[in-house]
Motif scaffolding. Structure first.
Motif, PDB file in Angstrom:
ATOM      1  N   PRO A 148      25.111 145.348  15.204  1.00 14.21           N
ATOM      2  CA  PRO A 148      24.114 145.647  16.238  1.00 14.21           C
ATOM      3  C   PRO A 148      23.918 147.157  16.407  1.00 14.21           C
ATOM      4  CG  PRO A 148      26.222 145.241  17.259  1.00 14.21           C
ATOM      5  CD  PRO A 148      26.440 145.072  15.777  1.00 14.21           C
ATOM      6  N   GLU A 149      22.942 147.499  17.202  1.00 19.35           N
ATOM      7  CA  GLU A 149      22.762 148.876  17.651  1.00 19.35           C
ATOM      8  C   GLU A 149      22.862 148.873  19.167  1.00 19.35           C
ATOM      9  OE1 GLU A 149      19.291 150.825  16.241  1.00 19.35           O
ATOM     10  OE2 GLU A 149      19.751 150.498  14.116  1.00 19.35           O
ATOM     11  N   ILE A 150      23.586 149.849  19.704  1.00 22.64           N
ATOM     12  CA  ILE A 150      23.785 149.953  21.153  1.00 22.64           C
ATOM     13  C   ILE A 150      23.198 151.269  21.631  1.00 22.64           C
ATOM     14  CG2 ILE A 150      25.454 149.885  23.047  1.00 22.64           C
ATOM     15  CD1 ILE A 150      27.484 148.705  21.075  1.00 22.64           C
ATOM     16  N   LYS A 151      22.385 151.192  22.665  1.00 22.87           N
ATOM     17  CA  LYS A 151      21.839 152.404  23.282  1.00 22.87           C
ATOM     18  C   LYS A 151      22.321 152.461  24.728  1.00 22.87           C
ATOM     19  CE  LYS A 151      17.592 154.974  24.218  1.00 22.87           C
ATOM     20  NZ  LYS A 151      16.103 154.956  24.174  1.00 22.87           N
ATOM     21  N   LEU A 152      23.180 153.447  24.999  1.00 21.40           N
ATOM     22  CA  LEU A 152      23.713 153.610  26.352  1.00 21.40           C
ATOM     23  C   LEU A 152      22.750 154.430  27.203  1.00 21.40           C
ATOM     24  CD1 LEU A 152      27.454 154.365  25.486  1.00 21.40           C
ATOM     25  CD2 LEU A 152      26.404 152.175  26.084  1.00 21.40           C
ATOM     26  N   PRO A 153      22.677 154.142  28.487  1.00 20.89           N
ATOM     27  CA  PRO A 153      21.707 154.822  29.357  1.00 20.89           C
ATOM     28  C   PRO A 153      22.128 156.252  29.687  1.00 20.89           C
ATOM     29  CG  PRO A 153      23.070 153.336  30.647  1.00 20.89           C
ATOM     30  CD  PRO A 153      23.444 153.117  29.214  1.00 20.89           C
ATOM     31  N   ASP A 154      21.155 157.055  30.094  1.00 17.85           N
ATOM     32  CA  ASP A 154      21.389 158.414  30.571  1.00 17.85           C
ATOM     33  C   ASP A 154      21.155 158.462  32.079  1.00 17.85           C
ATOM     34  OD1 ASP A 154      21.887 159.684  28.022  1.00 17.85           O
ATOM     35  OD2 ASP A 154      19.745 159.448  27.596  1.00 17.85           O
ATOM     36  N   GLY A 155      21.736 159.462  32.714  1.00 16.79           N
ATOM     37  CA  GLY A 155      21.424 159.720  34.113  1.00 16.79           C
ATOM     38  C   GLY A 155      22.158 158.888  35.130  1.00 16.79           C
ATOM     39  N   CYS A 156      23.156 158.097  34.682  1.00 12.69           N
ATOM     40  CA  CYS A 156      23.967 157.332  35.626  1.00 12.69           C
ATOM     41  C   CYS A 156      25.426 157.463  35.216  1.00 12.69           C
ATOM     42  CB  CYS A 156      23.531 155.865  35.682  1.00 12.69           C
ATOM     43  SG  CYS A 156      23.435 155.033  34.079  1.00 12.69           S
ATOM     44  N   ALA A 157      26.318 157.208  36.160  1.00 14.31           N
ATOM     45  CA  ALA A 157      27.744 157.384  35.910  1.00 14.31           C
ATOM     46  C   ALA A 157      28.316 156.205  35.121  1.00 14.31           C
ATOM     47  CB  ALA A 157      28.473 157.524  37.245  1.00 14.31           C
ATOM     48  N   ALA A 158      29.389 156.479  34.383  1.00 12.22           N
ATOM     49  CA  ALA A 158      30.054 155.427  33.620  1.00 12.22           C
ATOM     50  C   ALA A 158      30.605 154.354  34.562  1.00 12.22           C
ATOM     51  CB  ALA A 158      31.188 156.023  32.800  1.00 12.22           C
ATOM     52  N   PRO A 159      30.476 153.088  34.214  1.00 19.32           N
ATOM     53  CA  PRO A 159      31.011 152.011  35.061  1.00 19.32           C
ATOM     54  C   PRO A 159      32.522 152.138  35.237  1.00 19.32           C
ATOM     55  CG  PRO A 159      29.504 151.134  33.409  1.00 19.32           C
ATOM     56  CD  PRO A 159      29.756 152.561  33.046  1.00 19.32           C
ATOM     57  N   THR A 160      33.007 151.788  36.406  1.00 17.14           N
ATOM     58  CA  THR A 160      34.444 151.839  36.683  1.00 17.14           C
ATOM     59  C   THR A 160      35.043 150.435  36.791  1.00 17.14           C
ATOM     60  OG1 THR A 160      34.001 151.977  39.071  1.00 17.14           O
ATOM     61  CG2 THR A 160      34.284 154.060  37.870  1.00 17.14           C
ATOM     62  N   LYS A 161      34.220 149.419  36.590  1.00 14.20           N
ATOM     63  CA  LYS A 161      34.696 148.035  36.593  1.00 14.20           C
ATOM     64  C   LYS A 161      34.291 147.371  35.285  1.00 14.20           C
ATOM     65  CE  LYS A 161      34.420 147.413  41.619  1.00 14.20           C
ATOM     66  NZ  LYS A 161      33.845 146.615  42.724  1.00 14.20           N
ATOM     67  N   LEU A 162      35.031 146.340  34.897  1.00 11.92           N
ATOM     68  CA  LEU A 162      34.709 145.592  33.691  1.00 11.92           C
ATOM     69  C   LEU A 162      33.352 144.915  33.843  1.00 11.92           C
ATOM     70  CD1 LEU A 162      35.880 144.516  30.923  1.00 11.92           C
ATOM     71  CD2 LEU A 162      36.533 142.471  32.211  1.00 11.92           C
ATOM     72  N   LEU A 163      32.475 145.105  32.867  1.00 10.37           N
ATOM     73  CA  LEU A 163      31.151 144.487  32.872  1.00 10.37           C
ATOM     74  C   LEU A 163      30.989 143.638  31.622  1.00 10.37           C
ATOM     75  CD1 LEU A 163      28.927 147.558  33.889  1.00 10.37           C
ATOM     76  CD2 LEU A 163      29.905 145.825  35.396  1.00 10.37           C
ATOM     77  N   THR A 164      30.391 142.467  31.754  1.00  7.93           N
ATOM     78  CA  THR A 164      30.096 141.628  30.595  1.00  7.93           C
ATOM     79  C   THR A 164      28.694 141.046  30.725  1.00  7.93           C
ATOM     80  OG1 THR A 164      30.980 139.589  31.581  1.00  7.93           O
ATOM     81  CG2 THR A 164      32.529 140.963  30.337  1.00  7.93           C
ATOM     82  N   LYS A 165      28.101 140.764  29.579  1.00 10.05           N
ATOM     83  CA  LYS A 165      26.786 140.128  29.555  1.00 10.05           C
ATOM     84  C   LYS A 165      26.654 139.354  28.250  1.00 10.05           C
ATOM     85  CE  LYS A 165      21.804 141.081  29.725  1.00 10.05           C
ATOM     86  NZ  LYS A 165      20.755 142.145  29.825  1.00 10.05           N
ATOM     87  N   ASP A 166      26.326 138.067  28.358  1.00 14.79           N
ATOM     88  CA  ASP A 166      26.111 137.263  27.161  1.00 14.79           C
ATOM     89  C   ASP A 166      24.721 137.539  26.620  1.00 14.79           C
ATOM     90  OD1 ASP A 166      28.568 135.918  26.857  1.00 14.79           O
ATOM     91  OD2 ASP A 166      28.064 134.533  28.475  1.00 14.79           O
ATOM     92  N   LEU A 167      24.672 137.983  25.361  1.00 14.86           N
ATOM     93  CA  LEU A 167      23.405 138.265  24.691  1.00 14.86           C
ATOM     94  C   LEU A 167      22.946 137.076  23.861  1.00 14.86           C
ATOM     95  CD1 LEU A 167      24.391 141.860  23.516  1.00 14.86           C
ATOM     96  CD2 LEU A 167      23.131 141.228  25.586  1.00 14.86           C
ATOM     97  N   GLU A 168      23.902 136.243  23.470  1.00 11.93           N
ATOM     98  CA  GLU A 168      23.633 134.987  22.757  1.00 11.93           C
ATOM     99  C   GLU A 168      24.685 133.995  23.232  1.00 11.93           C
ATOM    100  OE1 GLU A 168      21.651 132.354  20.397  1.00 11.93           O
ATOM    101  OE2 GLU A 168      21.083 134.462  20.636  1.00 11.93           O
TER     102      GLU A 168
END
Length: 202
Positions: free
Chosen positions: A81-101
């Motif tokens: 895959p290719e991952i594009k991380l966002p700009d202008g916001c702070a790095a998350p401090t909690k575990l985040l998950t998201k099902d893409l498939e």
């Protein structure tokens, strides 16, 4: 006396070569094995801190934390895959998950045998730090056996075979407790493809 001195030099040289060979061998081990490369999803009881000191991270934006929906992932499941991380916001401090498939079959639980491909980006500089797709072999692990970082142990729960999941891991669930590890202070962004999920025994 001279012979003793020569023998000591030969032994020292042999030890040095042996150490180099062991270092090279360790770097080729797959993530999750007892001999960890410096950037591997290693568990707290099996991980070996990487060489060198922890480098200072680039200055991060202040303000609200980034959300998982702000991260862009493109590419087909099963391929890198290719991952594009966002700009202008702070790095998350909690575990985040998201099902893409979603995947199908039985959901992964403690004791499940999983084979997974993954791409890892470091949050601070948005660079690829590890990539199993290029190695041509998925990572094999048993969920709940502390073979991987806590962020993976928690983040992979409930994944199905054939599923693709985005997992963002803060330092305290990654390498934050491994003093001197190159990624000790890093937030990590993974895209994981569950190649195989066998039912757990627990």
């Amino acid at each position: 006396m001279r012979n003793s001195a020569k023998l000591m030099v030969v032994v020292a040289a042999a030890l040095t070569l042996g150490a180099c060979a062991n270092s090279e061998q360790a770097s080729t081990q797959p993530p999750g094995s007892n001999q960890q490369p410096s950037i591997a999803p290693a568990g707290p009881n099996t991980g070996v801190p990487g060489p060198g000191s922890v480098t200072a991270l680039p200055e991060q934006p202040a303000g609200p934390e980034c959300t998982v929906d702000q991260i862009e992932v493109t590419g087909e499941v099963g391929k890198q895959p290719e991952i594009k991380l966002p700009d202008g916001c702070a790095a998350p401090t909690k575990l985040l998950t998201k099902d893409l498939e979603p995947g199908e079959g039985t959901a992964a639980t403690a004791g499940s045998a999983i084979e997974a491909n993954y791409l890892l980006l470091t949050w601070s500089n948005k660079q690829v730090a590890d990539n199993s797709y290029e190695k041509g072999k998925p990572l094999a692990l048993t969920l709940g056996a502390q073979q991987v970082i806590p962020g993976w142990e928690q983040g992979l729960e409930g994944i199905y075979q054939g599923g693709r999941r985005l997992i963002v891991v803060p330092p305290d669930l990654a390498y934050g407790k491994q003093l001197g590890h190159p990624l000790q202070k890093e937030t990590l962004a993974f895209v994981v493809d569950a190649v195989k999920v066998a039912p757990g025994t627990n």
